[in-house]
Write an enzyme that holds these catalytic residues in place. Sequence first.
Site, PDB file in Angstrom:
ATOM      1  CE  LYS A  68      -2.318  -1.379   3.668  1.00  0.00           C
ATOM      2  NZ  LYS A  68      -1.640  -2.672   3.858  1.00  0.00           N
ATOM      3  CG  ASP A 113      -0.106   3.106   6.801  1.00  0.00           C
ATOM      4  OD1 ASP A 113      -1.049   2.427   6.354  1.00  0.00           O
ATOM      5  OD2 ASP A 113       1.009   2.622   7.073  1.00  0.00           O
ATOM      6  NE  ARG A 221       6.745  -4.710   5.555  1.00  0.00           N
ATOM      7  CZ  ARG A 221       5.699  -3.915   5.710  1.00  0.00           C
ATOM      8  NH1 ARG A 221       4.640  -4.339   6.353  1.00  0.00           N
ATOM      9  NH2 ARG A 221       5.729  -2.689   5.232  1.00  0.00           N
TER      10      ARG A 221
END
Length: 352
Positions: A68, A113, A221
């Site tokens: 994101k 975020d 990730r």
Amino acid sequence: MSSEERLVDAEVDSDEQAVEAALRPKQLGEFIGQPKVREQLDLVLRAARARGGTADHVLLSGAPGLGKTTLSMIIAAEMGAPIRITSGPAIQHAGDLAAILSSLQEGEVLFLDEIHRMSRPAEEMLYMAMEDFRVDVIVGKGPGATAIPLELPPFTLVGATTRAGLLPPPLRDRFGFTAHMEFYEPEELEQVVHRSAELLEVRTDPEGAVEIAGRSRGTPRIANRLLRRVRDYAQVKADGVITREVAAAALEVYEVDGRGLDRLDRAVLGSLLKLFGGGPVGLSTLAVAVGEERETVEEVAEPFLVREGLLARTPRGRVATPAAWAHLGLTPPQQSPRSASGGPGQQGLFGA
Ligand SMILES: Nc1ncnc2c1ncn2[C@@H]1O[C@H](COP(=O)(O)OP(=O)(O)OP(=O)(O)O)[C@@H](O)[C@H]1O
């Protein structure tokens, strides 16, 4: 075991932010996977560029580590605009938000975020800012309080949240484009591994990338983190090249198995199978058996086990699926006719 220590935790570690930044794709064309999101976003951005205006506000939802933040930076880069990064928990007062909004440049991208964790007054201020590019700054208190309107330059808000359903509808509705990020397919993660290996200048053969991708829990990730640990192993114990054998041996050292389960996940599953015959067993009982807090089992281990179809949360307690027995190489006990027909079985002892 806390979730921060886990190699397979999808949240970012404070000390890996710099290396993550180096591995981020910079353009939409470099962004791997999420084909629908890419196609739709490409249209949104091209149209905005053609109009010579700013892009619509964008809401990105999806689990941690799926890209994101990376996408928000790509949006700014594709629009040739600067980006400001902040998060919901950092904006506790409407004044914090007013300070940020009033210092934005025209066309700037504001990445917010964890937008679902903003305070209520800040959220309300954001409604007006998103819609009318204006905020009312309240000066003073009580009956003497005055609202001073403040014009804002047009900007693009990119909000990120783990679940769009957590956002109040008035906020959700103010985004022109909403994208849901899915977990990545193994082949996409292989591409992530190859791309990152090239940037890190570590030789990886195709089978080595398959091995890392298969253990990365659908999350870039984690793929990048596992790659870095395997690289260390390859440099110390092998000739620096990541082959299937090197990747498997390295990840065995770190106790990440072929499906991406780590020690905690296997402890939960192992207890469920070996001590409770596959369940149903109550969460608290299971947590005591594993020697962990209830929350750790429920929030750290279970989501992935459920997603992988290894464990089911039922009203009667936690139940292992046939895939769980197969994964740990165990044979399920023969079901007695009574428990097979839905009788109490273990539930009488260990009900939820
Ligand atoms: N599609 C992708 N292609 C290549 N690398 C990616 C992709 N998505 C994410 N990554 C890499 O994964 C890492 C984590 O991505 P990012 O920080 O954007 O995730 P996030 O969804 O914002 O996570 P969080 O919600 O925890 O902030 C980055 O280093 C990035 O390079």
